[in-house]
Scaffold this active site. Structure first.
Site, PDB file in Angstrom:
ATOM      1  N   HIS A  36      56.684  61.863  29.072  1.00  0.00           N
ATOM      2  CA  HIS A  36      56.559  60.654  29.902  1.00  0.00           C
ATOM      3  C   HIS A  36      57.249  59.481  29.202  1.00  0.00           C
ATOM      4  O   HIS A  36      58.024  58.738  29.812  1.00  0.00           O
ATOM      5  CB  HIS A  36      55.073  60.352  30.146  1.00  0.00           C
ATOM      6  CG  HIS A  36      54.812  58.943  30.578  1.00  0.00           C
ATOM      7  ND1 HIS A  36      54.809  57.883  29.703  1.00  0.00           N
ATOM      8  CD2 HIS A  36      54.579  58.414  31.806  1.00  0.00           C
ATOM      9  CE1 HIS A  36      54.590  56.769  30.366  1.00  0.00           C
ATOM     10  NE2 HIS A  36      54.439  57.071  31.641  1.00  0.00           N
ATOM     11  N   ASN A  37      56.988  59.313  27.926  1.00  0.00           N
ATOM     12  CA  ASN A  37      57.586  58.186  27.209  1.00  0.00           C
ATOM     13  C   ASN A  37      59.100  58.335  27.115  1.00  0.00           C
ATOM     14  O   ASN A  37      59.837  57.349  27.223  1.00  0.00           O
ATOM     15  CB  ASN A  37      56.985  58.063  25.803  1.00  0.00           C
ATOM     16  CG  ASN A  37      55.615  57.427  25.840  1.00  0.00           C
ATOM     17  OD1 ASN A  37      54.913  57.503  26.841  1.00  0.00           O
ATOM     18  ND2 ASN A  37      55.225  56.805  24.747  1.00  0.00           N
ATOM     19  N   GLU A  71      60.468  57.359  30.278  1.00  0.00           N
ATOM     20  CA  GLU A  71      60.398  55.886  30.358  1.00  0.00           C
ATOM     21  C   GLU A  71      61.624  55.260  29.660  1.00  0.00           C
ATOM     22  O   GLU A  71      62.234  54.325  30.185  1.00  0.00           O
ATOM     23  CB  GLU A  71      59.091  55.453  29.680  1.00  0.00           C
ATOM     24  CG  GLU A  71      58.788  53.990  29.708  1.00  0.00           C
ATOM     25  CD  GLU A  71      57.469  53.706  28.966  1.00  0.00           C
ATOM     26  OE1 GLU A  71      56.434  54.357  29.265  1.00  0.00           O
ATOM     27  OE2 GLU A  71      57.478  52.866  28.058  1.00  0.00           O
ATOM     28  N   LYS A 128      52.582  63.458  27.503  1.00  0.00           N
ATOM     29  CA  LYS A 128      52.699  62.006  27.325  1.00  0.00           C
ATOM     30  C   LYS A 128      54.001  61.664  26.592  1.00  0.00           C
ATOM     31  O   LYS A 128      54.662  60.675  26.895  1.00  0.00           O
ATOM     32  CB  LYS A 128      51.480  61.471  26.546  1.00  0.00           C
ATOM     33  CG  LYS A 128      51.583  59.995  26.133  1.00  0.00           C
ATOM     34  CD  LYS A 128      51.630  59.079  27.332  1.00  0.00           C
ATOM     35  CE  LYS A 128      51.485  57.604  27.127  1.00  0.00           C
ATOM     36  NZ  LYS A 128      51.958  56.895  26.015  1.00  0.00           N
TER      37      LYS A 128
HETATM   38  P1  NBP Z   1      47.328  49.656  17.641  1.00  0.00           P
HETATM   39  O1  NBP Z   1      48.227  50.843  17.733  1.00  0.00           O
HETATM   40  O2  NBP Z   1      47.913  48.363  17.241  1.00  0.00           O
HETATM   41  O3  NBP Z   1      46.123  50.040  16.657  1.00  0.00           O
HETATM   42  C1  NBP Z   1      45.160  49.064  16.346  1.00  0.00           C
HETATM   43  C2  NBP Z   1      43.846  49.703  15.971  1.00  0.00           C
HETATM   44  O4  NBP Z   1      44.030  50.608  14.870  1.00  0.00           O
HETATM   45  C3  NBP Z   1      42.851  48.653  15.512  1.00  0.00           C
HETATM   46  O5  NBP Z   1      41.583  49.042  15.910  1.00  0.00           O
HETATM   47  C4  NBP Z   1      43.007  48.712  14.002  1.00  0.00           C
HETATM   48  O6  NBP Z   1      41.891  48.245  13.312  1.00  0.00           O
HETATM   49  C5  NBP Z   1      43.148  50.193  13.806  1.00  0.00           C
HETATM   50  N1  NBP Z   1      43.686  50.523  12.485  1.00  0.00           N
HETATM   51  C6  NBP Z   1      44.900  50.315  11.933  1.00  0.00           C
HETATM   52 BR1  NBP Z   1      46.290  49.456  12.761  1.00  0.00          BR
HETATM   53  N2  NBP Z   1      45.021  50.770  10.691  1.00  0.00           N
HETATM   54  C7  NBP Z   1      43.805  51.284  10.403  1.00  0.00           C
HETATM   55  C8  NBP Z   1      43.278  51.920   9.250  1.00  0.00           C
HETATM   56  N3  NBP Z   1      44.035  52.134   8.180  1.00  0.00           N
HETATM   57  N4  NBP Z   1      42.000  52.320   9.288  1.00  0.00           N
HETATM   58  C9  NBP Z   1      41.238  52.122  10.381  1.00  0.00           C
HETATM   59  N5  NBP Z   1      41.692  51.533  11.528  1.00  0.00           N
HETATM   60  C10 NBP Z   1      42.955  51.129  11.526  1.00  0.00           C
HETATM   61  O7  NBP Z   1      46.514  49.448  19.007  1.00  0.00           O
HETATM   62  P2  NBP Z   1      46.930  49.646  20.531  1.00  0.00           P
HETATM   63  O8  NBP Z   1      48.242  48.998  20.843  1.00  0.00           O
HETATM   64  O9  NBP Z   1      45.722  49.271  21.308  1.00  0.00           O
HETATM   65  O10 NBP Z   1      47.139  51.210  20.659  1.00  0.00           O
HETATM   66  C11 NBP Z   1      46.138  52.168  20.365  1.00  0.00           C
HETATM   67  C12 NBP Z   1      46.750  53.548  20.493  1.00  0.00           C
HETATM   68  O11 NBP Z   1      47.192  53.724  21.852  1.00  0.00           O
HETATM   69  C13 NBP Z   1      47.988  53.762  19.631  1.00  0.00           C
HETATM   70  O12 NBP Z   1      48.063  55.097  19.230  1.00  0.00           O
HETATM   71  C14 NBP Z   1      49.131  53.451  20.579  1.00  0.00           C
HETATM   72  O13 NBP Z   1      50.337  54.111  20.200  1.00  0.00           O
HETATM   73  C15 NBP Z   1      48.585  53.984  21.895  1.00  0.00           C
HETATM   74  N6  NBP Z   1      49.125  53.353  23.097  1.00  0.00           N
HETATM   75  C16 NBP Z   1      49.425  52.027  23.116  1.00  0.00           C
HETATM   76  C17 NBP Z   1      49.914  51.449  24.278  1.00  0.00           C
HETATM   77  C18 NBP Z   1      50.245  49.981  24.348  1.00  0.00           C
HETATM   78  O14 NBP Z   1      50.816  49.570  25.358  1.00  0.00           O
HETATM   79  N7  NBP Z   1      49.887  49.180  23.349  1.00  0.00           N
HETATM   80  C19 NBP Z   1      50.083  52.240  25.426  1.00  0.00           C
HETATM   81  C20 NBP Z   1      49.726  53.589  25.381  1.00  0.00           C
HETATM   82  C21 NBP Z   1      49.247  54.132  24.208  1.00  0.00           C
HETATM   83  P3  NBP Z   1      41.852  46.714  12.772  1.00  0.00           P
HETATM   84  O15 NBP Z   1      41.516  45.893  13.964  1.00  0.00           O
HETATM   85  O16 NBP Z   1      40.805  46.736  11.754  1.00  0.00           O
HETATM   86  O17 NBP Z   1      43.233  46.406  12.236  1.00  0.00           O
END
Ligand code: NBP
Length: 481
Positions: A185-186, A189, A182
């Site tokens: 992949h990034n 990208e 992955k």
């Molecule tokens: P985020 O990377 O923004 O993470 C948000 C989540 O992490 C929420 O559930 C948040 O809870 C939780 N969180 C955080 Br921030 N700090 C926390 C802590 N100290 N304790 C417990 N929970 C915590 O979300 P995402 O963009 O959906 O991405 C999720 C994963 O997938 C990441 O690793 C990201 O790199 C990866 N990813 C993202 C994408 C994309 O396009 N966004 C694509 C592919 C992979 P809360 O709601 O309580 O703040």
């Protein structure tokens, strides 16, 4: 009825993956640190589905069928370790934790081993495709503890993107192999986006084309060898109008952000000693873009040559197309070379054709082109470098003249093309039987007695010359090829 899988982390990726799983008939129980988001989700996007909420980890674990599968879709880094620590006492031997975030592969290596010691099976998986992919079919790259795979496979292969009846999800390898792939992949990208940006820069600043004209060009390119999601969205972006009817693209500040996976890819290439120049230049191009204030000052101080484009626009647009195509081939050749070296270094048995297949659908770099890569590895699974495959030999020979013309044009017009240029240098270096490293090695021997090998003696025999007549006879023992 107990749930098939639990998911923690209801941000954009988590929510959409859950809805995707629900669409495919899997029962999902969800949890989030801020529990109000559980209610918002259940009463909003998940209304009318079979998704259930859990307001504590205990409740989540109790609602899962055995062996339990708990997927984390949270911010990568310490948060993942935090949840792992909290889950360990709640889980039984044989249960499975899945980390679907963008974790660093070395963290996944560590977590797989740590959890295996506690009889918990761990999968670290890349998930690509952003919001849209997560909702309707992402590319999924799982690795870790293979014993866990049969339990997770039916869910992941169902929710993944499907291309020609094949899921864009296959087992990648042990420990951090999934997150490693992955990461590559990034990195790719980053490279794909940068080469598109260079084509746009040459056409807009060099040829003076308007966004509408470029929209047409990218749409046309999307019908041929460059056909891909990123070319398609570039055409859409160029055609997008702001509220006042003017192209939105012209109003967007030119500073790019990054989350670190491109940097990790570049760092890993340096560590493994594999030239990954295009991706590294793409990361640096983002860094340079971020120095906006400095660039604005420098633009006033450092004069730009007053050269205007005078040639035939259609010819140079064709050349830019070829530069983009050839550079993209180089970028993938470099990325796959790095994976080959990583497989050796970390003892993974990577299947490069399957990796190309996984990236064919669902993810941001999905393209026609990945079929050609798959075919190359089908023909020759141990292919050393994609550039040596017949198809790519032909493709790059056809693009060669236009590629060079484009780089020269960029130099003349003072428009930076770091990805096009570095890709061309790599190509010219890779196909050069004798590079100037003979002089480099002589310099090393001159000042540091680092020794050299000779072309008229077998490999592995090392020589030291007393270049000045007053040096010693002792050679350094640190010769490293
Ligand atoms: P985020 O990377 O923004 O993470 C948000 C989540 O992490 C929420 O559930 C948040 O809870 C939780 N969180 C955080 Br921030 N700090 C926390 C802590 N100290 N304790 C417990 N929970 C915590 O979300 P995402 O963009 O959906 O991405 C999720 C994963 O997938 C990441 O690793 C990201 O790199 C990866 N990813 C993202 C994408 C994309 O396009 N966004 C694509 C592919 C992979 P809360 O709601 O309580 O703040």
């Amino acid at each position: 009825m107990q749930a098939d899988i639990g998911l923690i982390g209801l941000a954009v990726m988590g929510q959409n993956l859950v809805l995707n799983m629900n669409d495919h008939g899997f029962k999902v129980v969800v949890h989030n640190r801020s529990t109000n988001k559980i209610d918002d989700f259940l009463n909003g996007p998940a209304r009318g589905t079979d998704v259930v909420g859990a307001y504590s980890l205990e409740e989540l674990v109790n609602k899962l069928e055995s062996p339990r599968k708990v997927m984390l879709m949270v911010k990568a880094g310490e948060v993942v370790d935090h949840y792992i620590e909290k889950l360990i006492p709640l889980l039984d031997a044989g249960d499975i934790i899945i980390d679907g975030g963008n974790s660093l592969f070395t963290d996944t290596n560590r977590r797989t081993i740590y959890l295996a010691e506690k009889n918990i099976r761990f999968i670290g998986t890349g998930v690509s495709g952003g919001e849209e992919g997560a909702r309707h079919g992402p590319s999924i790259m799982p690795g870790g503890n293979k014993e866990a795979w049969p339990y997770v496979k039916p869910i992941f292969q169902k929710i993944a993107a499907q291309v020609d009846g094949e899921p864009c999800c296959h087992w990648v390898g042990e420990n951090g192999a999934g997150h490693y792939v992955k990461m590559i992949h990034n990195g790719i990208e980053y490279g794909d986006m940068q080469v598109i940006c260079e084509a746009y820069h040459l056409m807009s600043q060099g040829l003076g084309l308007e966004p509408d004209e470029m929209q047409g060009i990218f749409s046309e390119w999307n019908k041929g060898a460059l056909s891909s999601y990123l070319i398609e969205i570039t055409a859409n972006i160029l055609g997008y109008k702001d509220e006042d009817g003017a192209p939105l693209i012209n109003k967007i500040l030119d500073t790019a952000g990054q989350k670190g996976t491109g940097k990790w890819t570049g760092m890993n290439a340096l560590e493994l000693g594999i030239p990954l120049t295009l991706i590294a230049e793409s990361v640096f191009a983002r860094c340079l873009s971020a120095q906006k204030d400095e660039r604005v000052v420098a633009a006033e101080i450092l004069p730009k040559p007053a050269v205007k484009f005078t040639g035939d626009k259609q010819t140079i647009i064709g050349a830019i197309h070829d530069a983009l195509h050839a550079s993209k081939i180089i970028s993938y050749a470099q990325g796959f070379s790095l994976m080959r070296e990583a497989a050796k270094e970390y003892q993974w048995n990577l299947n490069y054709g399957e990796i190309a297949l996984m990236w064919r659908g669902g993810c941001i770099i999905r393209s026609q082109f990945l079929n050609d890569i798959k075919k190359a590895y089908d023909k020759q699974p141990d292919l050393k470098n994609l550039l040596l495959d017949d198809f790519f030999v032909d493709a790059i020979s056809q693009a060669d003249a236009g590629w060079r013309k484009t780089v020269v044009q960029g130099i003349e017009l003072a428009i930076p093309t770091p990805a096009f240029g570095s890709a061309l240098s790599y190509y010219d270096g890779y196909r050069t039987a004798r590079l100037p490293a003979n002089l480099l090695q002589a310099q090393r021997d001159y000042f540091g007695a680092h020794t050299y090998e000779r072309i008229d003696r077998p490999r592995g025999e090392f020589f030291h010359t007393d270049w000045t007549g007053h040096g010693g006879k002792t050679a350094s023992s640190t010769y490293n090829v």
